[in-house]
Design a protein around this motif. Sequence first.
Motif, short mmCIF file in Angstrom:
data_model
loop_
_atom_site.label_atom_id
_atom_site.label_comp_id
_atom_site.label_asym_id
_atom_site.label_seq_id
_atom_site.Cartn_x
_atom_site.Cartn_y
_atom_site.Cartn_z
N ALA A 14 0.81 -1.21 0.00
CA ALA A 14 0.00 0.00 0.00
C ALA A 14 0.84 1.26 0.00
O ALA A 14 0.33 2.35 -0.19
CB ALA A 14 -0.93 0.01 1.23
N PRO A 17 3.21 3.80 -3.86
CA PRO A 17 3.12 5.17 -4.41
C PRO A 17 3.84 6.17 -3.52
O PRO A 17 4.45 7.12 -4.00
CB PRO A 17 1.60 5.43 -4.44
CG PRO A 17 0.99 4.08 -4.49
CD PRO A 17 1.89 3.20 -3.65
N TYR A 197 -12.94 12.93 -2.56
CA TYR A 197 -13.56 12.49 -3.82
C TYR A 197 -14.50 13.57 -4.36
O TYR A 197 -14.46 13.90 -5.55
CB TYR A 197 -14.34 11.20 -3.57
CG TYR A 197 -15.10 10.71 -4.78
CD1 TYR A 197 -14.46 10.03 -5.82
CD2 TYR A 197 -16.48 10.91 -4.87
CE1 TYR A 197 -15.16 9.58 -6.92
CE2 TYR A 197 -17.19 10.46 -5.97
CZ TYR A 197 -16.54 9.79 -7.00
OH TYR A 197 -17.24 9.35 -8.10
N VAL A 218 -12.10 4.15 -6.96
CA VAL A 218 -10.88 4.92 -6.67
C VAL A 218 -10.64 5.08 -5.17
O VAL A 218 -9.74 5.82 -4.77
CB VAL A 218 -10.95 6.31 -7.34
CG1 VAL A 218 -10.97 6.17 -8.85
CG2 VAL A 218 -12.18 7.08 -6.85
N ASP A 220 -9.27 3.20 -2.82
CA ASP A 220 -7.94 2.86 -2.32
C ASP A 220 -6.88 3.85 -2.78
O ASP A 220 -5.96 4.20 -2.03
CB ASP A 220 -7.55 1.45 -2.75
CG ASP A 220 -8.38 0.38 -2.06
OD1 ASP A 220 -9.07 0.71 -1.08
OD2 ASP A 220 -8.36 -0.79 -2.51
N ARG A 221 -6.99 4.30 -4.03
CA ARG A 221 -6.01 5.26 -4.54
C ARG A 221 -6.12 6.59 -3.81
O ARG A 221 -5.11 7.21 -3.47
CB ARG A 221 -6.21 5.46 -6.05
CG ARG A 221 -5.28 6.49 -6.66
CD ARG A 221 -3.82 6.17 -6.38
NE ARG A 221 -2.93 7.25 -6.77
CZ ARG A 221 -1.81 7.56 -6.14
NH1 ARG A 221 -1.45 6.89 -5.07
NH2 ARG A 221 -1.06 8.55 -6.56
N ILE A 222 -7.33 7.04 -3.52
CA ILE A 222 -7.52 8.28 -2.77
C ILE A 222 -6.93 8.13 -1.37
O ILE A 222 -6.29 9.05 -0.84
CB ILE A 222 -9.01 8.66 -2.70
CG1 ILE A 222 -9.51 9.09 -4.09
CG2 ILE A 222 -9.24 9.79 -1.69
CD1 ILE A 222 -10.98 9.40 -4.14
N GLU A 223 -7.12 6.98 -0.77
CA GLU A 223 -6.54 6.74 0.55
C GLU A 223 -5.02 6.86 0.50
O GLU A 223 -4.40 7.43 1.41
CB GLU A 223 -6.95 5.36 1.05
CG GLU A 223 -6.46 5.05 2.45
CD GLU A 223 -6.93 3.69 2.93
OE1 GLU A 223 -6.94 3.47 4.16
OE2 GLU A 223 -7.29 2.85 2.09
N GLU A 224 -4.40 6.34 -0.55
CA GLU A 224 -2.96 6.43 -0.70
C GLU A 224 -2.51 7.88 -0.85
O GLU A 224 -1.49 8.29 -0.28
CB GLU A 224 -2.51 5.61 -1.91
CG GLU A 224 -2.67 4.11 -1.71
CD GLU A 224 -2.48 3.33 -3.01
OE1 GLU A 224 -2.30 3.99 -4.06
OE2 GLU A 224 -2.54 2.10 -2.98
N VAL A 225 -3.25 8.66 -1.64
CA VAL A 225 -2.90 10.07 -1.84
C VAL A 225 -2.95 10.83 -0.52
O VAL A 225 -2.04 11.60 -0.19
CB VAL A 225 -3.85 10.71 -2.87
CG1 VAL A 225 -3.67 12.24 -2.89
CG2 VAL A 225 -3.61 10.14 -4.26
N GLU A 228 -0.01 9.87 1.60
CA GLU A 228 1.21 10.53 1.14
C GLU A 228 1.30 11.95 1.68
O GLU A 228 2.36 12.41 2.13
CB GLU A 228 1.25 10.55 -0.38
CG GLU A 228 1.45 9.19 -1.02
CD GLU A 228 1.26 9.24 -2.53
OE1 GLU A 228 1.11 10.36 -3.06
OE2 GLU A 228 1.27 8.18 -3.16
#
Length: 258
Positions: A14, A17, A197, A218, A220-225, A228
């Motif tokens: 996870a 990125p 979102y 999206v 999981d990707r938003i969670e990663e952003v 970060e």
Amino acid sequence: MKLVSIQHGICRPAWCPLVAMMLALSWPAIAQSSAAPQAKPAPSPDASQAPAATGTTIDRVVAIVNNDLVLDSDVDEERRFAEITPVRDAGNFTRERIITRLINRDLILQQVRQQSDDDTSDSEFQKSLVDLRKSVPACKDGRCDTDAKWRQVLAGLGFTEEVFNMRWKQRLQVLAFIEQRFKQGIRITDTEIQSYYEKTFVPQYSKRGGTPPALAVVHDRIEEVLLEQQVSNLLSDWLKSLRAQGQVVVLHPGETAP
């Protein structure tokens, strides 16, 4: 610590990125900070065997960080090291940013030595090198498909295999430490993801045309952003606090080496 390989090094699934973001030269939000003593690799034969003429500067101190020296040769080595990494930021790879990067890297390595043992196994390290050789620009068209060819690529950038491996392992140590230290306590809530979102993702996506994907797609990707962003802020604040506790003197930030 269970890690997986990516083209930039190693990370948890996870966190890949985040690792890519941290490795793209950088830590752009981080100001100059204190660093730790670090052993310098021996100079290359070309630089050390030729006697210097009287009055000629062989190397020069560009920064002093907690009694550790950052030299012009370190800046040059870091520039060459970046040539072989998969993600590059050549347009912004200025001398000032290189010096800041060296200071921050040394600072983190000091904390690695003080607070934890290196838990990067030899198998993980070797796997990361295999992935590197498959992905870096200098290795395209099979130019690194044998150990001999790989050493030729390294030699072309001024590295012995031993020195490069030392630098690459330091890179993995830094990433593992960042993940371990700053992952703790970070929780991204569904409310935060929903807000991002609706207020950020959908408007930005709509500007490019088309229908935005559903939140579930999206999520999981938003969670990663969001992860970060939080880690970057925590890392920046942490380095600033260590800088305040130590001593950093930058002597020649923008000058070309003599």
